[in-house]
Enzyme design. Structure first.
Site, PDB file in Angstrom:
ATOM      1  N   SER A  42       0.878  -1.190   0.000  1.00  0.00           N
ATOM      2  CA  SER A  42       0.000   0.000   0.000  1.00  0.00           C
ATOM      3  C   SER A  42       0.906   1.228   0.000  1.00  0.00           C
ATOM      4  O   SER A  42       0.921   2.018   0.930  1.00  0.00           O
ATOM      5  CB  SER A  42      -0.911  -0.002   1.225  1.00  0.00           C
ATOM      6  OG  SER A  42      -0.172   0.112   2.408  1.00  0.00           O
ATOM      7  N   HIS A 146      -3.245  -5.824   1.931  1.00  0.00           N
ATOM      8  CA  HIS A 146      -2.394  -6.891   2.466  1.00  0.00           C
ATOM      9  C   HIS A 146      -3.047  -8.267   2.445  1.00  0.00           C
ATOM     10  O   HIS A 146      -2.408  -9.273   2.764  1.00  0.00           O
ATOM     11  CB  HIS A 146      -1.952  -6.561   3.900  1.00  0.00           C
ATOM     12  CG  HIS A 146      -1.054  -5.361   3.963  1.00  0.00           C
ATOM     13  ND1 HIS A 146      -0.681  -4.768   5.144  1.00  0.00           N
ATOM     14  CD2 HIS A 146      -0.437  -4.658   2.985  1.00  0.00           C
ATOM     15  CE1 HIS A 146       0.123  -3.740   4.889  1.00  0.00           C
ATOM     16  NE2 HIS A 146       0.284  -3.654   3.585  1.00  0.00           N
ATOM     17  N   GLN A 154      -6.893  -1.553   6.900  1.00  0.00           N
ATOM     18  CA  GLN A 154      -5.743  -2.415   6.588  1.00  0.00           C
ATOM     19  C   GLN A 154      -5.174  -3.147   7.807  1.00  0.00           C
ATOM     20  O   GLN A 154      -4.789  -4.306   7.696  1.00  0.00           O
ATOM     21  CB  GLN A 154      -4.651  -1.552   5.941  1.00  0.00           C
ATOM     22  CG  GLN A 154      -3.401  -2.318   5.520  1.00  0.00           C
ATOM     23  CD  GLN A 154      -2.393  -1.392   4.855  1.00  0.00           C
ATOM     24  OE1 GLN A 154      -2.554  -1.028   3.698  1.00  0.00           O
ATOM     25  NE2 GLN A 154      -1.362  -1.008   5.579  1.00  0.00           N
ATOM     26  N   GLU A 155      -5.119  -2.449   8.962  1.00  0.00           N
ATOM     27  CA  GLU A 155      -4.473  -3.080  10.123  1.00  0.00           C
ATOM     28  C   GLU A 155      -5.192  -2.743  11.426  1.00  0.00           C
ATOM     29  O   GLU A 155      -5.450  -1.571  11.700  1.00  0.00           O
ATOM     30  CB  GLU A 155      -3.010  -2.593  10.236  1.00  0.00           C
ATOM     31  CG  GLU A 155      -2.182  -2.929   9.013  1.00  0.00           C
ATOM     32  CD  GLU A 155      -0.852  -2.155   8.959  1.00  0.00           C
ATOM     33  OE1 GLU A 155      -0.341  -1.750  10.011  1.00  0.00           O
ATOM     34  OE2 GLU A 155      -0.354  -1.948   7.840  1.00  0.00           O
ATOM     35  N   GLU A 196       1.507  -9.430   6.500  1.00  0.00           N
ATOM     36  CA  GLU A 196       2.288  -9.157   7.711  1.00  0.00           C
ATOM     37  C   GLU A 196       2.025 -10.165   8.817  1.00  0.00           C
ATOM     38  O   GLU A 196       2.412  -9.950   9.965  1.00  0.00           O
ATOM     39  CB  GLU A 196       1.987  -7.735   8.203  1.00  0.00           C
ATOM     40  CG  GLU A 196       2.429  -6.681   7.206  1.00  0.00           C
ATOM     41  CD  GLU A 196       2.155  -5.255   7.685  1.00  0.00           C
ATOM     42  OE1 GLU A 196       1.592  -5.071   8.779  1.00  0.00           O
ATOM     43  OE2 GLU A 196       2.524  -4.330   6.946  1.00  0.00           O
ATOM     44  N   ASP A 232      -4.277   1.085  11.346  1.00  0.00           N
ATOM     45  CA  ASP A 232      -3.808   1.742  10.126  1.00  0.00           C
ATOM     46  C   ASP A 232      -4.953   1.616   9.128  1.00  0.00           C
ATOM     47  O   ASP A 232      -5.215   0.526   8.603  1.00  0.00           O
ATOM     48  CB  ASP A 232      -2.531   1.086   9.575  1.00  0.00           C
ATOM     49  CG  ASP A 232      -2.051   1.802   8.304  1.00  0.00           C
ATOM     50  OD1 ASP A 232      -2.719   2.772   7.883  1.00  0.00           O
ATOM     51  OD2 ASP A 232      -1.026   1.386   7.740  1.00  0.00           O
ATOM     52  N   GLU A 277      -3.529   5.587  12.104  1.00  0.00           N
ATOM     53  CA  GLU A 277      -2.644   5.934  10.985  1.00  0.00           C
ATOM     54  C   GLU A 277      -3.458   6.109   9.701  1.00  0.00           C
ATOM     55  O   GLU A 277      -4.389   5.329   9.442  1.00  0.00           O
ATOM     56  CB  GLU A 277      -1.632   4.790  10.834  1.00  0.00           C
ATOM     57  CG  GLU A 277      -0.600   4.987   9.740  1.00  0.00           C
ATOM     58  CD  GLU A 277       0.314   3.763   9.647  1.00  0.00           C
ATOM     59  OE1 GLU A 277       0.662   3.167  10.689  1.00  0.00           O
ATOM     60  OE2 GLU A 277       0.664   3.385   8.513  1.00  0.00           O
ATOM     61  N   ASP A 304       1.274   8.415   7.298  1.00  0.00           N
ATOM     62  CA  ASP A 304       2.199   7.494   6.615  1.00  0.00           C
ATOM     63  C   ASP A 304       2.235   7.882   5.136  1.00  0.00           C
ATOM     64  O   ASP A 304       3.141   8.592   4.691  1.00  0.00           O
ATOM     65  CB  ASP A 304       1.718   6.056   6.828  1.00  0.00           C
ATOM     66  CG  ASP A 304       2.436   5.042   5.947  1.00  0.00           C
ATOM     67  OD1 ASP A 304       3.492   5.369   5.403  1.00  0.00           O
ATOM     68  OD2 ASP A 304       1.934   3.903   5.787  1.00  0.00           O
ATOM     69  N   LYS A 329       9.586   5.369   7.552  1.00  0.00           N
ATOM     70  CA  LYS A 329      10.012   4.165   6.829  1.00  0.00           C
ATOM     71  C   LYS A 329      11.198   4.575   5.977  1.00  0.00           C
ATOM     72  O   LYS A 329      11.016   5.296   4.969  1.00  0.00           O
ATOM     73  CB  LYS A 329       8.881   3.694   5.910  1.00  0.00           C
ATOM     74  CG  LYS A 329       7.635   3.191   6.613  1.00  0.00           C
ATOM     75  CD  LYS A 329       6.506   3.055   5.608  1.00  0.00           C
ATOM     76  CE  LYS A 329       5.343   2.241   6.136  1.00  0.00           C
ATOM     77  NZ  LYS A 329       4.164   2.340   5.240  1.00  0.00           N
ATOM     78  N   SER A 356       8.578   2.169  11.334  1.00  0.00           N
ATOM     79  CA  SER A 356       7.754   1.097  10.758  1.00  0.00           C
ATOM     80  C   SER A 356       8.472   0.185   9.766  1.00  0.00           C
ATOM     81  O   SER A 356       9.336   0.617   9.007  1.00  0.00           O
ATOM     82  CB  SER A 356       6.555   1.733  10.044  1.00  0.00           C
ATOM     83  OG  SER A 356       5.792   0.757   9.363  1.00  0.00           O
ATOM     84  N   HIS A 357       8.044  -1.060   9.798  1.00  0.00           N
ATOM     85  CA  HIS A 357       8.385  -2.048   8.769  1.00  0.00           C
ATOM     86  C   HIS A 357       7.571  -1.780   7.504  1.00  0.00           C
ATOM     87  O   HIS A 357       6.763  -0.852   7.464  1.00  0.00           O
ATOM     88  CB  HIS A 357       8.097  -3.463   9.284  1.00  0.00           C
ATOM     89  CG  HIS A 357       6.641  -3.741   9.552  1.00  0.00           C
ATOM     90  ND1 HIS A 357       6.149  -4.994   9.785  1.00  0.00           N
ATOM     91  CD2 HIS A 357       5.551  -2.916   9.632  1.00  0.00           C
ATOM     92  CE1 HIS A 357       4.838  -4.950   9.981  1.00  0.00           C
ATOM     93  NE2 HIS A 357       4.464  -3.697   9.905  1.00  0.00           N
ATOM     94  N   ARG A 358       7.741  -2.623   6.487  1.00  0.00           N
ATOM     95  CA  ARG A 358       6.883  -2.646   5.306  1.00  0.00           C
ATOM     96  C   ARG A 358       6.187  -4.004   5.263  1.00  0.00           C
ATOM     97  O   ARG A 358       6.591  -4.942   5.949  1.00  0.00           O
ATOM     98  CB  ARG A 358       7.698  -2.453   4.012  1.00  0.00           C
ATOM     99  CG  ARG A 358       8.494  -1.183   3.918  1.00  0.00           C
ATOM    100  CD  ARG A 358       7.695   0.075   4.181  1.00  0.00           C
ATOM    101  NE  ARG A 358       6.508   0.269   3.371  1.00  0.00           N
ATOM    102  CZ  ARG A 358       6.381   1.157   2.383  1.00  0.00           C
ATOM    103  NH1 ARG A 358       7.407   1.946   2.082  1.00  0.00           N
ATOM    104  NH2 ARG A 358       5.245   1.296   1.727  1.00  0.00           N
ATOM    105  N   SER A 359       5.180  -4.104   4.408  1.00  0.00           N
ATOM    106  CA  SER A 359       4.491  -5.394   4.325  1.00  0.00           C
ATOM    107  C   SER A 359       5.387  -6.474   3.719  1.00  0.00           C
ATOM    108  O   SER A 359       5.307  -7.643   4.089  1.00  0.00           O
ATOM    109  CB  SER A 359       3.188  -5.252   3.542  1.00  0.00           C
ATOM    110  OG  SER A 359       3.397  -4.556   2.336  1.00  0.00           O
ATOM    111  N   LYS A 380       6.172  -0.129  14.617  1.00  0.00           N
ATOM    112  CA  LYS A 380       5.166  -0.994  14.001  1.00  0.00           C
ATOM    113  C   LYS A 380       5.909  -2.063  13.237  1.00  0.00           C
ATOM    114  O   LYS A 380       6.545  -1.777  12.217  1.00  0.00           O
ATOM    115  CB  LYS A 380       4.281  -0.151  13.075  1.00  0.00           C
ATOM    116  CG  LYS A 380       3.018  -0.876  12.654  1.00  0.00           C
ATOM    117  CD  LYS A 380       2.086   0.027  11.881  1.00  0.00           C
ATOM    118  CE  LYS A 380       2.480   0.142  10.437  1.00  0.00           C
ATOM    119  NZ  LYS A 380       1.340   0.448   9.542  1.00  0.00           N
TER     120      LYS A 380
END
Ligand SMILES: O=C(O)[C@@H](CO)OP(=O)(O)O
Ligand SMILES: [Mg+2]
Length: 403
Positions: A42, A146, A154-155, A196, A232, A277, A304, A329, A356-359, A380
């Protein structure tokens, strides 16, 4: 000592099975650093450009590596990253790829730390770093880009804000993830996992709220500390610019911008959300500002896709009062220096930085060090799954070493 003598670039697998860029940096005195670029699904419209891994590697070998080897010092991060920008020559790393740039940037930082004999968080944070550790935000239910046929939001994130230690927080998120699995079984809802590692049942957002709320309460009772709840929304993915509406497909609901703001504010109240987010479209600073006015003293409103770790976009947000925190990120912007500049600008203006990480991820643990180095309130990085636990377990090790 930290003069770079060799840079190797290779294609490795990310957690989605796609190729990504890994960099090794070696210094004169034998210092070594290795890092890999993550990859988003995303992705924000204004992110730096990720090139196909083989193209990014070829371009970086041609343009960046010769300017760094025998010329630059891994201990001087700003110099490395300035050279990467100059070698690329564009604003968005479209020549060598943000994936090559970020892998080299992070590998150089690790090589610099290695020469000093210091852990990466110490090298990046320095002697005056704060004493805090970030609270991990654990993605326990998700959909959007995702996972197919799952929630619109999304999250759904477990946020163990009351945990006495990083270790307790990490285990609490895993327990919430487990509790969600039990609740899904009770409701006879079979579920796979998204990119994730979050559960991705075929339910609408309302049912997901019920399930996550219950899972969080159960685990809260077990562990005896406060576990909050965050989201998120990744609203840019559901925003239809033509009609000006947010399309919640699984619930069959459509909301205009005012309705979206009211809906998010309602969720913040109802679920005591500690973190929200991208609740609005990435181009709508005004709507972000309106929501921040309404709930900004109750929760973190985080940008983000809105900010994409970019100081120009953050400056605009600060001027307009949009959001009160920024997601960081490094691959969204291309170098560690750019990420640090965004964090510094945020801090100077009372915005929190969430790392943050990425997917799409690898075993790389740089973001765990970055979060500790910069005193971030949250990181995250998922709840379960090898590429996620790589960071979570590194956080536990860092806390163990640092205290
Ligand atoms: O939207 C996000 O915050 C991220 C990570 O959770 O997803 P992606 O890497 O797909 O952009
Ligand atoms: Mg996001």
């Amino acid at each position: 000592m930290t003069l770079i003598t060799e840079i190797r670039l290779r294609r490795i697998l990310d957690s989605r099975g796609n190729p990504t860029v890994e960099a090794d940096v070696v210094t004169e005195s034998g210092g070594f650093g290795r890092a890999a670029a993550p990859s988003g699904a995303s992705t924000g419209e204004y992110e730096a450009i990720e090139l196909p891994a083989d193209e990014a590697i070829a371009a970086a070998r041609e343009h960046a590596v010769p300017r760094l080897v025998g010329e630059a010092y891994a201990g001087n991060q700003r110099e490395i990253d300035t050279i990467l920008r100059a070698a690329d020559g564009t604003d968005d790393f479209s020549e060598i790829g943000a994936n090559s740039a970020v892998a080299i940037s992070m590998a150089a930082a690790k090589a610099g730390a290695d020469v000093l004999g210091a852990p990466l968080f110490q090298h990046l944070g320095g002697a005056f770093r704060g004493e805090n550790f970030p609270t991990p935000l654990g993605n326990v239910v998700g959909g959007g880009e995702h996972a197919a046929d799952a929630t619109d939001i999304q999250e759904f994130l477990s946020a163990p804000v009351g945990a006495p230690s990083v270790e307790d927080a990490v285990f609490a998120n895993a327990a919430v993830h487990g509790a969600v699995a039990d609740l899904l079984e009770e409701r006879d809802l079979p579920s796979g996992k998204g990119d994730e590692g979050a559960w991705a049942p075929s339910v609408d957002d309302e049912e997901a709220f019920e399930i996550v709320d219950e899972a969080v309460s159960q685990v809260e009772d077990e562990v005896g500390f406060n576990i909050g709840f965050g989201l998120d929304v990744a609203a840019a993915e559901m925003y239809d610019a033509e009609s000006g509406t947010y399309e919640y497909e699984s619930a069959g609901v459509s909301r205009d911008t005012d309705e979206q703001i009211a809906y998010i504010a309602e969720l913040v109240d109802e679920y005591d959300l500690v973190y929200v987010e991208d609740p609005l479209d990435e181009n709508d600073y005004d709507a972000f500002a309106d929501l921040t006015d309404e709930v900004g003293d109750q929760t973190l409103v985080c940008g983000d896709d809105l900010f994409v770790t970019n100081t120009d976009r953050l400056t605009e947000g600060i001027d307009r009062g949009a959001a009160n925190s920024i997601l960081i990120k490094p691959n969204q912007i291309g170098t560690l220096t750019d990420a640090f500049d965004a964090i510094e600008l945020a801090t100077a203006n009372g915005y929190e930085s969430v790392i943050s990480h990425r997917s799409g991820e690898t075993e790389d643990t740089t973001i765990a060090h970055l979060a500790v180095a910069t005193d971030a309130p949250f990181i995250k990085t998922g709840a379960v799954g090898g590429e996620r636990t790589a960071k979570l377990n590194e956080l536990i090790r860092i806390a163990d070493d640092a205290t």
